[in-house]
Design an enzyme around this catalytic site. Structure first.
Site, PDB file in Angstrom:
ATOM      1  CG  ASP A  33      26.560  16.236  -7.726  1.00 53.02           C
ATOM      2  OD1 ASP A  33      26.523  17.275  -7.008  1.00 53.02           O
ATOM      3  OD2 ASP A  33      25.626  15.427  -7.770  1.00 53.02           O
ATOM      4  CD  GLU A  35      22.298  16.914  -5.685  1.00 55.47           C
ATOM      5  OE1 GLU A  35      22.565  16.851  -4.473  1.00 55.47           O
ATOM      6  OE2 GLU A  35      21.971  15.932  -6.385  1.00 55.47           O
ATOM      7  CE  LYS A 189      10.067  41.673 -31.768  1.00 62.70           C
ATOM      8  NZ  LYS A 189      10.804  41.861 -30.538  1.00 62.70           N
ATOM      9  CB  THR A 222      20.347  38.695 -29.850  1.00 63.81           C
ATOM     10  OG1 THR A 222      19.155  39.136 -30.509  1.00 63.81           O
ATOM     11  CG2 THR A 222      20.158  37.269 -29.376  1.00 63.81           C
TER      12      THR A 222
END
Ligand code: R5P
Length: 312
Positions: A33, A35, A189, A222
């Site tokens: 599962d 885990e 910024k 990003t």
């Protein structure tokens, strides 16, 4: 000494182990599962355990693996448990800067403590005051150890170190000192508080015209910050723009942003495993910090100071 590695960056962990000439165990697998299951195959009683695990993407799984390995070591009678976290995830929410926000970095530190971690080693944490979140020794190393020798080859004429935001000014100053230039510029910024990864480079303080500009930061996520800063520097007349960042997260549109023609070259380290796509990108040069980590582990194990050679 017992070396353990999680699944976050096994290649880096293996490289560190090779340099230390020590066997490393990777004790995590998964139940059906998903885990996490941990079983350490060697005796840990009274041993010093080093767990090499950057808590990068998938951050929650990697953090949980680290906690479970530490718990296994604690219950196995380890004398000391040292979390070697080349990248410390959840580092960016490090203060209560607006109402109803967590201090995620502090929560991670106290969770590590309750899982049995007795000491932390990180590399270029987002803000150094985070060390105060952990009640115990926390050594923060600097990737400048590996990046500065590379950057020295790039300096052919007037060079200015640039911080892409005001928080990074001490880092830019440290690089300027190490690269023997007194020239610093700062990009101001502004970040959209709702869309966390969108920022705008507002204005520049400092002179970059006709110079090689080296932008230093702790991470590229990003790469929006870097692309915006580079565009601004280009507009202000910088001749060449080089980026040096410790952690290459390269999320979302990072590669598009890196392809911005204002950016000439990007240096980053191997704290985080990089995708084939990133590795194939000609502009990106990866510098390994395996030897820095190996040296830090060895000195810590021998009880020697890290300050002399590894901490600036
Ligand atoms: C922010 O304070 C950090 O130091 C980085 O500048 C930021 O996380 C980079 O994010 P992105 O690459 O998404 O602009």
């Amino acid at each position: 000494m017992v070396l353990l590695g999680g699944s976050a960056n096994p290649e880096l962990a293996q490289n560190v182990a090779k340099l230390l000439d020590t066997k490393i165990y990777f004790p995590t697998t998964k139940f059906a599962d998903n885990e996490i299951y941990v079983k350490v195959p060697v005796n840990m009683t009274n041993k010093v355990i080093f767990i090499i695990q950057p808590t990068c993407k998938p951050v929650n799984d990697n953090l949980m693996e680290l906690l479970l390995m530490s718990d296994a070591a604690k219950r196995g009678g380890a004398r000391e448990i040292i979390a070697v976290m080349p990248y410390y995830g959840y580092c960016r929410q490090d203060r209560k800067d607006e109402p109803r926000v967590p201090i995620s970095s502090a929560l991670v530190a106290s969770t590590l403590k309750s899982a049995g971690v007795t000491r932390i080693i990180t590399l270029d944490i987002h803000s150094e005051q985070q060390q105060g979140f952990f009640n115990g020794p926390w050594d923060n190393l600097y990737a400048s150890y590996a990046l500065v020798p590379e950057l020295k080859n790039e300096i052919l004429k007037d060079t200015v170190m640039v911080s892409p935001d005001k928080g990074g000014v001490p880092r830019a100053k440290a690089y300027a000192r190490l690269l023997d230039t007194n020239d610093i510029a700062v990009v101001f910024k502004e970040r959209d508080t709702k869309t966390k990864n969108q920022s705008k480079a507002m204005f520049l303080v400092g002179e970059v015209k006709g110079k090689i500009a080296i932008i230093v930061d702790d991470m590229i996520d990003t790469a929006g910050t870097m692309a915006n800063a580079a565009e601004l520097l280009k507009k202000e007349g910088a001749e060449k723009i080089i980026i040096a960042a410790t952690h290459g997260l390269f999320s979302g549109k990072a590669l598009d942003n890196i392809s911005n023609p204002a950016i000439d070259k990007v240096y980053c380290t191997d704290t985080i495993p990089l995708s084939e796509e990133v590795l194939k990108t000609k502009k990106v040069k990866i510098v390994s910090i395996a030897d820095l980590l190996a040296e830090a582990i060895e000195k810590t194990f021998k009880g020697e100071s890290l300050g002399k050679d590894l901490i600036l």
